[in-house]
Design a protein around this motif. Structure first.
Motif, mmCIF file in Angstrom:
data_model
loop_
_atom_site.group_PDB
_atom_site.id
_atom_site.type_symbol
_atom_site.label_atom_id
_atom_site.label_comp_id
_atom_site.label_asym_id
_atom_site.label_seq_id
_atom_site.Cartn_x
_atom_site.Cartn_y
_atom_site.Cartn_z
ATOM 1 N N SER A 19 -23.362 -6.004 7.408
ATOM 2 C CA SER A 19 -22.061 -5.357 7.574
ATOM 3 C C SER A 19 -22.208 -3.838 7.504
ATOM 4 O O SER A 19 -21.606 -3.100 8.292
ATOM 5 C CB SER A 19 -21.097 -5.851 6.502
ATOM 6 N N ARG A 23 -21.353 -1.278 10.486
ATOM 7 C CA ARG A 23 -20.366 -0.215 10.252
ATOM 8 C C ARG A 23 -20.976 1.153 10.556
ATOM 9 O O ARG A 23 -20.346 2.000 11.179
ATOM 10 C CB ARG A 23 -19.846 -0.257 8.811
ATOM 11 N N ALA A 46 -15.786 -0.860 20.215
ATOM 12 C CA ALA A 46 -16.329 -2.206 19.953
ATOM 13 C C ALA A 46 -17.319 -2.596 21.039
ATOM 14 O O ALA A 46 -18.394 -3.137 20.751
ATOM 15 C CB ALA A 46 -15.186 -3.214 19.877
ATOM 16 N N SER A 52 -17.648 -7.003 17.150
ATOM 17 C CA SER A 52 -16.377 -7.662 17.431
ATOM 18 C C SER A 52 -15.221 -6.684 17.247
ATOM 19 O O SER A 52 -15.338 -5.681 16.530
ATOM 20 C CB SER A 52 -16.200 -8.878 16.538
ATOM 21 N N ASN A 53 -14.084 -7.005 17.869
ATOM 22 C CA ASN A 53 -12.899 -6.146 17.781
ATOM 23 C C ASN A 53 -12.371 -6.054 16.348
ATOM 24 O O ASN A 53 -11.848 -5.028 15.940
ATOM 25 C CB ASN A 53 -11.794 -6.658 18.708
ATOM 26 N N TRP A 54 -12.509 -7.143 15.537
ATOM 27 C CA TRP A 54 -11.954 -7.112 14.178
ATOM 28 C C TRP A 54 -12.673 -6.086 13.323
ATOM 29 O O TRP A 54 -12.076 -5.487 12.436
ATOM 30 C CB TRP A 54 -11.957 -8.498 13.533
ATOM 31 N N LEU A 55 -13.961 -5.828 13.607
ATOM 32 C CA LEU A 55 -14.712 -4.877 12.785
ATOM 33 C C LEU A 55 -14.201 -3.453 12.979
ATOM 34 O O LEU A 55 -14.119 -2.680 12.029
ATOM 35 C CB LEU A 55 -16.208 -4.960 13.094
ATOM 36 N N TYR A 57 -11.263 -2.565 13.482
ATOM 37 C CA TYR A 57 -9.972 -2.428 12.799
ATOM 38 C C TYR A 57 -10.111 -2.569 11.281
ATOM 39 O O TYR A 57 -9.134 -2.436 10.545
ATOM 40 C CB TYR A 57 -8.967 -3.459 13.328
ATOM 41 N N ALA A 58 -11.322 -2.838 10.829
ATOM 42 C CA ALA A 58 -11.544 -3.029 9.388
ATOM 43 C C ALA A 58 -11.389 -1.703 8.648
ATOM 44 O O ALA A 58 -11.608 -0.625 9.202
ATOM 45 C CB ALA A 58 -12.941 -3.606 9.154
ATOM 46 N N ARG A 62 -11.602 1.810 10.824
ATOM 47 C CA ARG A 62 -10.360 2.120 11.534
ATOM 48 C C ARG A 62 -9.970 3.587 11.329
ATOM 49 O O ARG A 62 -9.618 4.284 12.274
ATOM 50 C CB ARG A 62 -9.243 1.194 11.055
#
Length: 193
Positions: A19, A23, A46, A52-55, A57-58, A62
């Protein structure tokens, strides 16, 4: 000695490390895109980072992307000063020049259209003129024939009128002679003596 870790702990540590690497990769991609002047968006980051797209926005990621987007939002003024984008005055000048060019092109089109119409008219006149010359020649010939025929008819009429006068004179003489003969006949033999 270090305590022996459980597989669960090893897996959790591996995930945390993965992770952190993802990041840091995303943050590096954001910085690179901003430095190149590419538009920074969540989807573009992304895709460029391969995450992934969720990362994107994390939390922690973000905020970094939003800061880069805000920074880019203030850059059009700098781009205009650097000559990379057009100012409103420049665009207005371009618009005015385009309008003038359109007006000039329309004028030229109208002039060419008029010249073409004149040329086509002249061509039609030339084509029609040959036919008209032939028609005028034909009418002139017919006029000459009709004039000659009229003159011949006038002469024939004059001759006929002359013959009519002679015939009337002969008729009058014949009537006069016939009257004398009738009177002489009616007067009988006594008048003859």
């Amino acid at each position: 000695m270090t305590a022996k870790r459980t597989p669960r702990e090893v897996l959790a540590e591996s995930r945390r490390r993965d992770s952190r690497e993802k990041r840091s990769k995303v943050l590096a991609v954001v910085d690179e895109m901003a430095a190149r002047g590419d538009t920074v968006s969540f989807a573009a980051v992304a895709k460029a980072a391969g995450v992934s797209n969720w990362l994107v926005y994390a939390e922690g990621v973000r905020e970094h992307i939003e800061a880069a987007r805000k920074k880019q939002a203030g850059q059009p003024r700098r781009e205009a000063q650097a000559g990379r984008s057009s100012s409103a005055a420049s665009l207005a000048t371009d618009l005015e020049l385009s309008k003038q060019q359109i007006t000039a092109l329309r004028t030229e089109r109208d002039q060419l259209k008029t010249a073409l119409q004149r040329q086509l008219g002249q061509q039609l006149d030339q084509v029609g003129a040959a036919g008209l010359v032939a028609r005028v020649d034909e009418l002139t010939r017919q006029h000459a024939e009709l004039t000659a025929e009229r003159d011949a008819l006038r002469q024939e009429k004059a001759e006929l009128e002359g013959r009519l006068v002679e015939a009337e004179e002969d008729l009058a003489a014949a009537r006069s002679s016939l009257r004398r003969m009738i009177r002489a006949e009616n007067a009988g033999p006594a008048a003859a003596t």
